[in-house]
Design a protein around this motif. Sequence first.
Motif, PDB file in Angstrom:
ATOM      1  N   ARG A   1       0.833  -1.199   0.000  1.00 28.80           N
ATOM      2  CA  ARG A   1       0.000   0.000   0.000  1.00 28.80           C
ATOM      3  C   ARG A   1       0.874   1.258   0.000  1.00 28.80           C
ATOM      4  NH1 ARG A   1      -5.343  -1.060   1.830  1.00 28.80           N
ATOM      5  NH2 ARG A   1      -5.966  -3.002   0.800  1.00 28.80           N
ATOM      6  N   THR A   2       0.398   2.272  -0.682  1.00 31.80           N
ATOM      7  CA  THR A   2       1.083   3.576  -0.676  1.00 31.80           C
ATOM      8  C   THR A   2       0.172   4.646  -0.070  1.00 31.80           C
ATOM      9  OG1 THR A   2       0.352   3.988  -2.957  1.00 31.80           O
ATOM     10  CG2 THR A   2       2.555   3.017  -2.643  1.00 31.80           C
ATOM     11  N   GLU A   3      -0.786   4.197   0.730  1.00 26.16           N
ATOM     12  CA  GLU A   3      -1.709   5.112   1.404  1.00 26.16           C
ATOM     13  C   GLU A   3      -1.958   4.588   2.810  1.00 26.16           C
ATOM     14  OE1 GLU A   3      -5.207   6.742  -0.712  1.00 26.16           O
ATOM     15  OE2 GLU A   3      -6.385   5.803   0.895  1.00 26.16           O
TER      16      GLU A   3
ATOM     17  N   VAL B   1      -4.927  11.370   6.297  1.00 22.94           N
ATOM     18  CA  VAL B   1      -4.781  10.309   5.310  1.00 22.94           C
ATOM     19  C   VAL B   1      -3.638  10.711   4.392  1.00 22.94           C
ATOM     20  CG1 VAL B   1      -5.849   8.989   3.457  1.00 22.94           C
ATOM     21  CG2 VAL B   1      -7.228   9.711   5.417  1.00 22.94           C
ATOM     22  N   LEU B   2      -2.610   9.881   4.339  1.00 28.34           N
ATOM     23  CA  LEU B   2      -1.421  10.193   3.555  1.00 28.34           C
ATOM     24  C   LEU B   2      -1.408   9.363   2.284  1.00 28.34           C
ATOM     25  CD1 LEU B   2       1.314  10.272   6.357  1.00 28.34           C
ATOM     26  CD2 LEU B   2      -0.348  12.023   5.715  1.00 28.34           C
ATOM     27  N   HIS B   3      -1.161  10.033   1.161  1.00 22.25           N
ATOM     28  CA  HIS B   3      -1.114   9.380  -0.137  1.00 22.25           C
ATOM     29  C   HIS B   3       0.320   9.395  -0.679  1.00 22.25           C
ATOM     30  CE1 HIS B   3      -5.541   9.687  -0.223  1.00 22.25           C
ATOM     31  NE2 HIS B   3      -5.363  10.909   0.257  1.00 22.25           N
ATOM     32  N   ASP B   4       0.605   8.505  -1.603  1.00 15.20           N
ATOM     33  CA  ASP B   4       1.911   8.461  -2.275  1.00 15.20           C
ATOM     34  C   ASP B   4       3.065   8.369  -1.285  1.00 15.20           C
ATOM     35  OD1 ASP B   4       0.703   8.662  -4.801  1.00 15.20           O
ATOM     36  OD2 ASP B   4       0.573  10.848  -4.606  1.00 15.20           O
TER      37      ASP B   4
ATOM     38  N   PRO C   1      -8.590  -0.071   4.319  1.00 15.47           N
ATOM     39  CA  PRO C   1      -7.425   0.814   4.342  1.00 15.47           C
ATOM     40  C   PRO C   1      -6.395   0.319   5.345  1.00 15.47           C
ATOM     41  CG  PRO C   1      -9.182   1.767   5.653  1.00 15.47           C
ATOM     42  CD  PRO C   1      -9.751   0.523   5.023  1.00 15.47           C
TER      43      PRO C   1
END
Length: 382
Positions: free
Chosen positions: A70-72, A84-87, A184
């Motif tokens: 996962r990258t989130e 919520v953190l993305h990338d 998630p």
Amino acid sequence: MKFDILVIGAGPAGSAAATWAARQGRRVALIDKARFPRDKLCGGLFTERSRATYRAVFGQDFDLSRAISRTEIAFWHTGRTLAVLHDIPPLHLTMRRDLDDTLFRHALHAGAADYSGRAIAQLSDNTVTFRDGTTISGDILIGADGVNSIVARHLFGAAFSGDSIGFGLEIEVPPTAQDPANQPLRIDFAAASWGYGWSFPKQGSTTVGVGGLHAPNPDMKARFSDYLLGLGLDPAQTRFKGHYLPFGDFRQTPGRGPVLLAGDAAGLVDPITGEGIALAMQSGQLAAQAALDALAAGAPETALPRYRTALKDIHRNLRIARRLRRIIFAPRWQKAFTATFRRSGTVRMQYMRLLAGELDYPELARSVVARLPRYLLNALRR
């Protein structure tokens, strides 16, 4: 049977130690009471830091085909979304049954002798006697047998201190109750006092748990039940599994003479993230190298001072992390910390870079401290 090195415990730390020493041509016995594959209570978070350590120790990249990447990631606090953190740098979710079996097979392929499925009856600094009466000996002993280490008990009378140990409860949620593909990757601050909760989707299940310092959480089962209800899960339909967590309570002196402790047995677990796989593999490698150097010098009793020198950077990072834990998890400061975490993108991303192995705790500490309210900074200094 006479060996150069006896390694007790065939998890990440023990398998790393056995692999590293056997590849250098040393006679290594790898001992574990279980037969592999075997189940292991653990969130199974395999970070990019773990991946880099794996490559350094085992000489190949980690096979991600049986992991979910996962990258989130979502951070929550008291039932509300914090960020919520993305990338982000990839986080890989593994089952310890698969991971540990892979590492164990690496050690055997490197030449370590297989003494798995053998319960220990007696132990000394250089001799192991099994319940079937078989005895083996070695010049150096590496204890990598987890938080309830029999090697630590042999050395110090107790595997850990009840005042500072952590404790966690965990379940595996089947896909019939919760589809892991749609879940998630989630961490909940304050799900336990001086701790957190986690929901980690895997291939075939979701690992859900709550952990924190043991002493402030006499009601951990109630905490876990509340956490499960918040995730839409019925605690009455699940059986909790508990285990102690060496939550940053590392041993300043991880051994005695020719006996060394690595991984959880030495308390080498991050006191903020709870991540221990990377430190286990790294400490196993360092313990094996200290043993190799001591044997090459014809002085097995020098293994411990060599190992302590090699561990200096790890111990320094864990000391800084323990100080930061006071402001991240201490109930009286959580409001200030969560406010800082919510508004500071720098702090959030540096936290993720820490997991990825792109920076260490001194740099993260400087970033966090620079953004703390002054009253909290003064309390931390005190």
